[in-house]
Design a protein around this motif. Structure first.
Motif, PDB file in Angstrom:
ATOM      1  N   ARG A  73      62.542 -11.892 -19.216  1.00  0.00           N
ATOM      2  CA  ARG A  73      63.251 -13.222 -19.190  1.00  0.00           C
ATOM      3  C   ARG A  73      62.228 -14.322 -19.457  1.00  0.00           C
ATOM      4  O   ARG A  73      62.386 -15.111 -20.477  1.00  0.00           O
ATOM      5  CB  ARG A  73      64.201 -13.515 -18.227  1.00  0.00           C
ATOM      6  CG  ARG A  73      65.202 -14.509 -18.544  1.00  0.00           C
ATOM      7  CD  ARG A  73      66.649 -14.313 -17.883  1.00  0.00           C
ATOM      8  NE  ARG A  73      67.496 -15.670 -17.754  1.00  0.00           N
ATOM      9  CZ  ARG A  73      68.196 -15.729 -18.869  1.00  0.00           C
ATOM     10  NH1 ARG A  73      68.129 -15.149 -19.662  1.00  0.00           N
ATOM     11  NH2 ARG A  73      68.710 -16.938 -18.635  1.00  0.00           N
ATOM     12  N   TRP A  74      61.164 -14.397 -18.821  1.00  0.00           N
ATOM     13  CA  TRP A  74      60.243 -15.519 -18.673  1.00  0.00           C
ATOM     14  C   TRP A  74      59.592 -15.413 -20.253  1.00  0.00           C
ATOM     15  O   TRP A  74      59.323 -16.372 -20.689  1.00  0.00           O
ATOM     16  CB  TRP A  74      59.002 -15.536 -17.572  1.00  0.00           C
ATOM     17  CG  TRP A  74      58.035 -16.266 -17.749  1.00  0.00           C
ATOM     18  CD1 TRP A  74      58.142 -17.526 -17.583  1.00  0.00           C
ATOM     19  CD2 TRP A  74      56.735 -16.179 -18.465  1.00  0.00           C
ATOM     20  NE1 TRP A  74      56.792 -18.124 -17.676  1.00  0.00           N
ATOM     21  CE2 TRP A  74      55.809 -17.055 -18.408  1.00  0.00           C
ATOM     22  CE3 TRP A  74      56.184 -14.799 -18.816  1.00  0.00           C
ATOM     23  CZ2 TRP A  74      54.642 -17.259 -18.798  1.00  0.00           C
ATOM     24  CZ3 TRP A  74      54.979 -14.887 -19.466  1.00  0.00           C
ATOM     25  CH2 TRP A  74      54.097 -15.986 -19.301  1.00  0.00           C
ATOM     26  N   THR A  75      59.119 -14.201 -20.457  1.00  0.00           N
ATOM     27  CA  THR A  75      58.517 -13.897 -21.856  1.00  0.00           C
ATOM     28  C   THR A  75      59.290 -14.497 -23.075  1.00  0.00           C
ATOM     29  O   THR A  75      58.995 -15.163 -24.032  1.00  0.00           O
ATOM     30  CB  THR A  75      57.869 -12.537 -22.034  1.00  0.00           C
ATOM     31  OG1 THR A  75      57.302 -12.245 -20.877  1.00  0.00           O
ATOM     32  CG2 THR A  75      57.273 -12.407 -23.366  1.00  0.00           C
ATOM     33  N   SER A  76      60.720 -13.857 -22.911  1.00  0.00           N
ATOM     34  CA  SER A  76      61.668 -14.407 -23.989  1.00  0.00           C
ATOM     35  C   SER A  76      61.778 -15.860 -23.858  1.00  0.00           C
ATOM     36  O   SER A  76      61.755 -16.323 -25.371  1.00  0.00           O
ATOM     37  CB  SER A  76      62.853 -13.629 -23.795  1.00  0.00           C
ATOM     38  OG  SER A  76      64.032 -14.105 -24.410  1.00  0.00           O
ATOM     39  N   ASN A  77      61.997 -16.552 -22.986  1.00  0.00           N
ATOM     40  CA  ASN A  77      62.023 -17.903 -23.065  1.00  0.00           C
ATOM     41  C   ASN A  77      60.853 -18.620 -23.697  1.00  0.00           C
ATOM     42  O   ASN A  77      60.991 -19.628 -24.234  1.00  0.00           O
ATOM     43  CB  ASN A  77      62.786 -18.392 -21.741  1.00  0.00           C
ATOM     44  CG  ASN A  77      64.027 -18.156 -21.233  1.00  0.00           C
ATOM     45  OD1 ASN A  77      64.785 -17.725 -21.966  1.00  0.00           O
ATOM     46  ND2 ASN A  77      63.909 -18.232 -20.062  1.00  0.00           N
ATOM     47  N   GLU A  78      59.707 -18.133 -23.049  1.00  0.00           N
ATOM     48  CA  GLU A  78      58.474 -18.734 -23.563  1.00  0.00           C
ATOM     49  C   GLU A  78      58.444 -18.707 -24.961  1.00  0.00           C
ATOM     50  O   GLU A  78      57.956 -19.601 -25.877  1.00  0.00           O
ATOM     51  CB  GLU A  78      57.234 -18.156 -22.846  1.00  0.00           C
ATOM     52  CG  GLU A  78      55.977 -18.803 -22.699  1.00  0.00           C
ATOM     53  CD  GLU A  78      55.970 -20.362 -21.921  1.00  0.00           C
ATOM     54  OE1 GLU A  78      55.323 -21.178 -22.411  1.00  0.00           O
ATOM     55  OE2 GLU A  78      56.912 -20.238 -21.219  1.00  0.00           O
ATOM     56  N   LYS A  79      58.687 -17.650 -25.535  1.00  0.00           N
ATOM     57  CA  LYS A  79      58.608 -17.154 -26.973  1.00  0.00           C
ATOM     58  C   LYS A  79      59.384 -18.233 -27.933  1.00  0.00           C
ATOM     59  O   LYS A  79      59.107 -18.800 -28.701  1.00  0.00           O
ATOM     60  CB  LYS A  79      58.783 -16.087 -27.398  1.00  0.00           C
ATOM     61  CG  LYS A  79      57.748 -15.029 -27.101  1.00  0.00           C
ATOM     62  CD  LYS A  79      58.380 -13.358 -27.312  1.00  0.00           C
ATOM     63  CE  LYS A  79      57.478 -12.193 -26.922  1.00  0.00           C
ATOM     64  NZ  LYS A  79      57.790 -10.953 -27.416  1.00  0.00           N
ATOM     65  N   ALA A  80      60.607 -18.254 -27.322  1.00  0.00           N
ATOM     66  CA  ALA A  80      61.794 -19.119 -27.820  1.00  0.00           C
ATOM     67  C   ALA A  80      61.108 -20.748 -28.015  1.00  0.00           C
ATOM     68  O   ALA A  80      61.372 -21.188 -29.004  1.00  0.00           O
ATOM     69  CB  ALA A  80      63.054 -18.973 -27.325  1.00  0.00           C
ATOM     70  N   MET A  81      60.664 -21.084 -26.879  1.00  0.00           N
ATOM     71  CA  MET A  81      60.177 -22.584 -26.702  1.00  0.00           C
ATOM     72  C   MET A  81      59.194 -22.608 -27.597  1.00  0.00           C
ATOM     73  O   MET A  81      59.040 -23.803 -28.313  1.00  0.00           O
ATOM     74  CB  MET A  81      59.763 -22.673 -25.325  1.00  0.00           C
ATOM     75  CG  MET A  81      61.098 -23.076 -24.477  1.00  0.00           C
ATOM     76  SD  MET A  81      60.728 -23.768 -22.831  1.00  0.00           S
ATOM     77  CE  MET A  81      59.355 -22.400 -22.240  1.00  0.00           C
ATOM     78  N   ARG A  82      58.220 -21.430 -28.014  1.00  0.00           N
ATOM     79  CA  ARG A  82      57.034 -21.767 -28.687  1.00  0.00           C
ATOM     80  C   ARG A  82      57.577 -21.780 -30.095  1.00  0.00           C
ATOM     81  O   ARG A  82      56.744 -22.483 -31.071  1.00  0.00           O
ATOM     82  CB  ARG A  82      56.145 -20.687 -28.304  1.00  0.00           C
ATOM     83  CG  ARG A  82      55.326 -20.854 -27.187  1.00  0.00           C
ATOM     84  CD  ARG A  82      54.202 -19.712 -26.983  1.00  0.00           C
ATOM     85  NE  ARG A  82      53.522 -20.021 -26.066  1.00  0.00           N
ATOM     86  CZ  ARG A  82      52.376 -20.869 -26.043  1.00  0.00           C
ATOM     87  NH1 ARG A  82      52.160 -21.613 -27.195  1.00  0.00           N
ATOM     88  NH2 ARG A  82      51.543 -21.411 -25.227  1.00  0.00           N
ATOM     89  N   THR A  83      58.219 -20.992 -30.566  1.00  0.00           N
ATOM     90  CA  THR A  83      59.051 -21.086 -31.990  1.00  0.00           C
ATOM     91  C   THR A  83      60.165 -21.717 -32.328  1.00  0.00           C
ATOM     92  O   THR A  83      60.430 -21.920 -33.459  1.00  0.00           O
ATOM     93  CB  THR A  83      59.278 -19.398 -32.441  1.00  0.00           C
ATOM     94  OG1 THR A  83      60.270 -19.011 -31.499  1.00  0.00           O
ATOM     95  CG2 THR A  83      57.825 -18.580 -32.018  1.00  0.00           C
ATOM     96  N   GLY A  84      60.494 -22.597 -31.625  1.00  0.00           N
ATOM     97  CA  GLY A  84      61.819 -23.443 -31.721  1.00  0.00           C
ATOM     98  C   GLY A  84      63.118 -22.754 -31.794  1.00  0.00           C
ATOM     99  O   GLY A  84      63.921 -23.344 -32.531  1.00  0.00           O
ATOM    100  N   LEU A  85      63.154 -21.638 -31.419  1.00  0.00           N
ATOM    101  CA  LEU A  85      64.388 -20.788 -31.295  1.00  0.00           C
ATOM    102  C   LEU A  85      65.148 -21.420 -30.181  1.00  0.00           C
ATOM    103  O   LEU A  85      64.558 -21.874 -29.194  1.00  0.00           O
ATOM    104  CB  LEU A  85      64.227 -19.284 -31.274  1.00  0.00           C
ATOM    105  CG  LEU A  85      63.432 -18.899 -32.544  1.00  0.00           C
ATOM    106  CD1 LEU A  85      63.184 -17.232 -32.448  1.00  0.00           C
ATOM    107  CD2 LEU A  85      64.120 -18.950 -33.806  1.00  0.00           C
ATOM    108  N   GLU A  86      66.559 -21.032 -30.270  1.00  0.00           N
ATOM    109  CA  GLU A  86      67.446 -21.119 -28.991  1.00  0.00           C
ATOM    110  C   GLU A  86      66.978 -20.123 -27.966  1.00  0.00           C
ATOM    111  O   GLU A  86      66.664 -18.957 -28.202  1.00  0.00           O
ATOM    112  CB  GLU A  86      68.859 -21.184 -29.705  1.00  0.00           C
ATOM    113  CG  GLU A  86      69.429 -22.342 -30.475  1.00  0.00           C
ATOM    114  CD  GLU A  86      70.959 -21.938 -30.547  1.00  0.00           C
ATOM    115  OE1 GLU A  86      71.467 -21.675 -29.807  1.00  0.00           O
ATOM    116  OE2 GLU A  86      71.372 -22.771 -31.467  1.00  0.00           O
TER     117      GLU A  86
END
Length: 114
Positions: A73-86
């Protein structure tokens, strides 16, 4: 962790909030491990030995799965924040809540009848 080079680095406040959430999940996993040890070592009269070992094993397994889920979950949220996704919504929170409530009910029944 090649994904750390993707996109742009998010505001540090969001990264730190994501990290605090991860650490909260890890604390919960550690509490489950402490509960498993406590039931196995400190409550020998709670239930028959085989059942007590089963409960401790179940709590330990839940702790391991929760720790793995926390990292994912941490990885998923970090990726989303870096790429501008929800940020993704996770239905697993309902499942985890249901399992914890069911297990708490089971322990109450054990305490009352054993």
């Amino acid at each position: 962790m090649a994904w750390r080079k993707e996109g742009i680095s998010p505001d540090y406040r969001f990264s730190l909030a994501n990290e605090r959430t991860f650490l909260a999940w890890i604390r919960t996993a550690m509490a489950l491990i402490a509960g498993a040890v406590g039931i196995d070592q400190l409550a020998p009269d709670l239930a028959p030995p085989l059942l007590r070992i089963g409960i401790a094993g179940f709590l330990s397994l839940c702790a391991a799965l929760l720790a793995i889920y926390a990292y994912q979950r941490w990885t998923s949220n970090e990726k989303a924040m870096r790429t501008g996704l929800e940020l993704t919504y996770s239905r697993s929170l309902k499942v985890i809540s249901f399992i914890v409530a069911l297990f708490a009910f089971f322990l109450v029944v054990l305490v009352i009848f054993f």
